[in-house]
Design an enzyme around this catalytic site. Structure first.
Site, PDB file in Angstrom:
ATOM      1  N   SER A   1      59.743  16.100   7.786  1.00  0.00           N
ATOM      2  CA  SER A   1      60.688  17.104   7.282  1.00  0.00           C
ATOM      3  C   SER A   1      59.971  18.192   6.477  1.00  0.00           C
ATOM      4  O   SER A   1      60.393  19.353   6.501  1.00  0.00           O
ATOM      5  CB  SER A   1      61.803  16.451   6.463  1.00  0.00           C
ATOM      6  OG  SER A   1      61.316  15.951   5.240  1.00  0.00           O
TER       7      SER A   1
ATOM      8  N   ASN B   1      48.177  18.584  -0.390  1.00  0.00           N
ATOM      9  CA  ASN B   1      49.062  17.435  -0.216  1.00  0.00           C
ATOM     10  C   ASN B   1      50.326  17.653  -1.027  1.00  0.00           C
ATOM     11  O   ASN B   1      50.330  18.403  -2.002  1.00  0.00           O
ATOM     12  CB  ASN B   1      48.363  16.158  -0.709  1.00  0.00           C
ATOM     13  CG  ASN B   1      49.193  14.909  -0.465  1.00  0.00           C
ATOM     14  OD1 ASN B   1      49.816  14.755   0.586  1.00  0.00           O
ATOM     15  ND2 ASN B   1      49.226  14.011  -1.450  1.00  0.00           N
TER      16      ASN B   1
ATOM     17  N   HIS C   1      53.129  15.251  -3.071  1.00  0.00           N
ATOM     18  CA  HIS C   1      53.329  13.888  -3.559  1.00  0.00           C
ATOM     19  C   HIS C   1      54.686  13.812  -4.247  1.00  0.00           C
ATOM     20  O   HIS C   1      54.999  14.684  -5.067  1.00  0.00           O
ATOM     21  CB  HIS C   1      52.204  13.515  -4.538  1.00  0.00           C
ATOM     22  CG  HIS C   1      52.313  12.104  -5.015  1.00  0.00           C
ATOM     23  ND1 HIS C   1      51.960  11.030  -4.220  1.00  0.00           N
ATOM     24  CD2 HIS C   1      52.770  11.582  -6.175  1.00  0.00           C
ATOM     25  CE1 HIS C   1      52.181   9.907  -4.888  1.00  0.00           C
ATOM     26  NE2 HIS C   1      52.672  10.216  -6.081  1.00  0.00           N
TER      27      HIS C   1
HETATM   28  C1  GRF Z   1      57.563  13.045   1.308  1.00  0.00           C
HETATM   29  O1  GRF Z   1      58.360  12.536   0.282  1.00  0.00           O
HETATM   30  C2  GRF Z   1      56.189  13.357   0.790  1.00  0.00           C
HETATM   31  O2  GRF Z   1      56.177  13.787  -0.521  1.00  0.00           O
HETATM   32  C3  GRF Z   1      55.502  12.025   0.903  1.00  0.00           C
HETATM   33  O3  GRF Z   1      55.993  11.459   2.086  1.00  0.00           O
HETATM   34  C4  GRF Z   1      57.276  12.000   2.382  1.00  0.00           C
HETATM   35  C5  GRF Z   1      57.167  12.592   3.752  1.00  0.00           C
HETATM   36  O4  GRF Z   1      58.380  13.026   4.247  1.00  0.00           O
HETATM   37  N1  GRF Z   1      54.077  12.186   0.862  1.00  0.00           N
HETATM   38  P1  GRF Z   1      58.424  13.914   5.563  1.00  0.00           P
HETATM   39  O5  GRF Z   1      57.638  13.179   6.635  1.00  0.00           O
HETATM   40  O6  GRF Z   1      57.833  15.249   5.243  1.00  0.00           O
HETATM   41  O7  GRF Z   1      59.880  13.987   5.913  1.00  0.00           O
END
Ligand code: GRF
Length: 197
Positions: free
Chosen positions: A13, A115, A117
């Protein structure tokens, strides 16, 4: 053209938010940048479907096909290199990419590896960030976009968003609230970095 390489492992997403923002804000014309490829280490990553539908190149590089982290990272580097243009190294964006990268890989992409987080770093590095924030009685939570360095979930912070923790929250409801903010700050941080370069 500055190529953006997005690495995913799952739903994608954040990747979709970056792709959609890039289109809406015409990054191609305004920043000379485009999402060139979406790479997944998981065949079943749902994000690959979205990327393909958008006409974006996708690559699958399954980590389980490699005996060591180093071997996987070396193959990943070779793949990314295809998107480095002369004098314009690609920006490498981790978006829910659930692999720890080797120091060799991280150093190679220093300054151009990002990244997101799902916590307000430096609090709650690692996994299960939302449950840990609830367990600690935090009144706010959030997300952080940062440059990647060899220390996991450390590295210079580029953007953060804060959300309230509500009394009835579960890890899932909090994660969903944080995720909506991730979708705003990640594209914005990338655009800011591209502008500064
Ligand atoms: C997000 O919450 C991101 O912060 C973490 O993993 C999740 C990934 O979600 N590292 P998506 O695949 O971008 O929907």
């Amino acid at each position: 053209m500055k190529n953006i390489v997005i690495l995913i492992s799952g739903g994608g997403s954040n990747m979709a938010a970056i792709v959609n923002t890039a289109r809406r804000e015409a990054w191609h014309d305004k920043l000379g940048a485009r999402v060139a490829v979406v790479i997944s280490n998981q065949a079943q990553a749902q994000g690959l479907v979205f990327a393909r539908e958008q006409g974006i190149a996708t690559e699958l590089l399954e980590h389980k096909a490699f005996a060591t982290r180093e071997a996987f990272d070396a193959a990943l580097s070779m793949l990314i290199e295809r998107f480095d243009a002369p004098g314009q190294p690609a920006l490498v964006v981790l978006a829910g990419f659930m692999r720890i990268l080797t120091p060799g890989f991280v150093n190679r992409y220093a300054g151009r590896l990002l990244n997101i987080h799902p916590s307000l770093l430096p609090a709650f590095t690692g996994l299960q960030t939302h449950q840990r924030a609830l367990d600690a009685g935090c009144k706010v939570a959030g997300a952080t976009v940062h440059q990647v360095t060899a220390a996991l979930d450390h590295g210079p912070i580029l953007a953060q968003a804060v959300v309230p923790v509500l009394p009835a929250d579960t890890a899932d409801t909090l994660a969903a609230r944080v995720l909506t903010q991730e979708h705003l700050i990640y594209p914005r941080a990338i655009a800011g970095l591209l502008q500064a370069r």
